[in-house]
Design a protein around this motif. Structure first.
Motif, PDB file in Angstrom:
ATOM      1  N   GLU A  53      53.115   2.047  45.512  1.00  0.00           N
ATOM      2  CA  GLU A  53      54.057   2.532  44.515  1.00  0.00           C
ATOM      3  C   GLU A  53      53.789   1.742  43.235  1.00  0.00           C
ATOM      4  N   VAL A  54      53.657   2.445  42.115  1.00  0.00           N
ATOM      5  CA  VAL A  54      53.308   1.795  40.859  1.00  0.00           C
ATOM      6  C   VAL A  54      54.304   2.193  39.780  1.00  0.00           C
ATOM      7  N   ILE A  55      54.848   1.201  39.110  1.00  0.00           N
ATOM      8  CA  ILE A  55      55.671   1.436  37.925  1.00  0.00           C
ATOM      9  C   ILE A  55      54.773   1.175  36.730  1.00  0.00           C
ATOM     10  N   VAL A  56      54.675   2.139  35.824  1.00  0.00           N
ATOM     11  CA  VAL A  56      53.748   2.034  34.702  1.00  0.00           C
ATOM     12  C   VAL A  56      54.487   2.006  33.369  1.00  0.00           C
ATOM     13  N   ASN A  57      53.782   1.456  32.375  1.00  0.00           N
ATOM     14  CA  ASN A  57      54.286   1.442  31.016  1.00  0.00           C
ATOM     15  C   ASN A  57      53.094   1.466  30.072  1.00  0.00           C
ATOM     16  N   ASP A  58      53.220   2.240  29.000  1.00  0.00           N
ATOM     17  CA  ASP A  58      52.174   2.337  27.992  1.00  0.00           C
ATOM     18  C   ASP A  58      52.818   2.874  26.719  1.00  0.00           C
ATOM     19  N   VAL A  59      52.232   2.536  25.580  1.00  0.00           N
ATOM     20  CA  VAL A  59      52.742   3.086  24.328  1.00  0.00           C
ATOM     21  C   VAL A  59      52.579   4.608  24.302  1.00  0.00           C
ATOM     22  N   ASN A  60      51.616   5.133  25.037  1.00  0.00           N
ATOM     23  CA  ASN A  60      51.415   6.576  25.150  1.00  0.00           C
ATOM     24  C   ASN A  60      52.127   7.056  26.415  1.00  0.00           C
ATOM     25  N   GLU A  61      53.394   7.415  26.273  1.00  0.00           N
ATOM     26  CA  GLU A  61      54.186   7.827  27.426  1.00  0.00           C
ATOM     27  C   GLU A  61      53.657   9.100  28.075  1.00  0.00           C
ATOM     28  N   GLU A  62      52.928   9.914  27.315  1.00  0.00           N
ATOM     29  CA  GLU A  62      52.380  11.156  27.866  1.00  0.00           C
ATOM     30  C   GLU A  62      51.440  10.873  29.040  1.00  0.00           C
ATOM     31  N   ILE A  63      50.598   9.852  28.906  1.00  0.00           N
ATOM     32  CA  ILE A  63      49.697   9.480  29.994  1.00  0.00           C
ATOM     33  C   ILE A  63      50.500   9.021  31.209  1.00  0.00           C
ATOM     34  N   ALA A  64      51.531   8.238  30.975  1.00  0.00           N
ATOM     35  CA  ALA A  64      52.376   7.757  32.073  1.00  0.00           C
ATOM     36  C   ALA A  64      53.005   8.934  32.814  1.00  0.00           C
ATOM     37  N   HIS A  65      53.519   9.905  32.079  1.00  0.00           N
ATOM     38  CA  HIS A  65      54.160  11.054  32.722  1.00  0.00           C
ATOM     39  C   HIS A  65      53.134  11.935  33.437  1.00  0.00           C
ATOM     40  N   GLN A  66      51.914  11.993  32.920  1.00  0.00           N
ATOM     41  CA  GLN A  66      50.840  12.715  33.605  1.00  0.00           C
ATOM     42  C   GLN A  66      50.565  12.064  34.969  1.00  0.00           C
ATOM     43  N   LEU A  67      50.510  10.739  34.998  1.00  0.00           N
ATOM     44  CA  LEU A  67      50.300  10.026  36.263  1.00  0.00           C
ATOM     45  C   LEU A  67      51.457  10.245  37.226  1.00  0.00           C
ATOM     46  N   GLU A  68      52.673  10.307  36.710  1.00  0.00           N
ATOM     47  CA  GLU A  68      53.829  10.598  37.565  1.00  0.00           C
ATOM     48  C   GLU A  68      53.625  11.922  38.295  1.00  0.00           C
ATOM     49  N   LYS A  69      53.227  12.943  37.546  1.00  0.00           N
ATOM     50  CA  LYS A  69      53.033  14.283  38.122  1.00  0.00           C
ATOM     51  C   LYS A  69      51.901  14.303  39.143  1.00  0.00           C
ATOM     52  N   GLU A  70      50.796  13.638  38.825  1.00  0.00           N
ATOM     53  CA  GLU A  70      49.615  13.650  39.694  1.00  0.00           C
ATOM     54  C   GLU A  70      49.829  12.891  40.993  1.00  0.00           C
TER      55      GLU A  70
END
Length: 150
Positions: free
Chosen positions: A26-43
């Motif tokens: 399980e990974v909690i992520v953070n990045d200035v580009n939230e779009e990439i983070a949300h893409q990883l959530e979906k995948e």
């Protein structure tokens, strides 16, 4: 190791996170580009979640980052809403970023005041290594922190 925090989802970070969740972490992520983070959530079928750095610090025993400069690492650790401010005593921060020895030592000393271990862990292998999970990682730090992450 329960949940893993990961800050920095660029060319290297995104595939590193992908390999973590494919291994069942399980990974909690953070990045200035939230779009990439949300893409990883979906995948990831729910294994990856986006959260602010404070939440990450509270929920993760290990937080990793790969960021462009030591100043950015310092900011995500100790700046406003920094992850170090909420990390639990005994947790470990792993820095895959390229920093000088002096910068890494400074981060280790500051984190020690919070009871957090620091591992300086620059990587070699570039984007192909990150994608394929074949990076070479050169780790410096206390053995206790290394064994916890290993």
């Amino acid at each position: 190791m329960s949940k893993v925090g990961f800050i920095g989802l660029g060319i290297m970070g995104k595939p590193m996170v992908t390999n973590l969740y494919k291994a069942g972490k399980e990974v909690i992520v953070n990045d200035v580009n939230e779009e990439i983070a949300h893409q990883l959530e979906k995948e990831s079928n729910g294994l990856v979640k986006f959260a602010d750095k404070e939440t990450m610090g509270r929920e993760c025993d290990v937080v990793m980052c790969i960021l462009p400069t030591a100043d950015i690492v310092d900011s995500v650790l100790f700046g406003e809403g920094g992850v170090a401010l909420t990390m639990k005593e005994g947790s470990v921060f792993v820095d895959f970023s390229s920093e000088t020895a002096a910068q890494s030592k400074d981060h280790a000393e500051k984190l020690a005041k919070y009871g957090v271990k620091f591992l300086d862990a620059p990587v070699s292998g570039g984007e192909p290594g990150a994608v394929n999970g074949t990076l070479s990682i050169m780790v410096g730090g206390e053995e206790e922190g290394f064994n916890k992450v290993k």
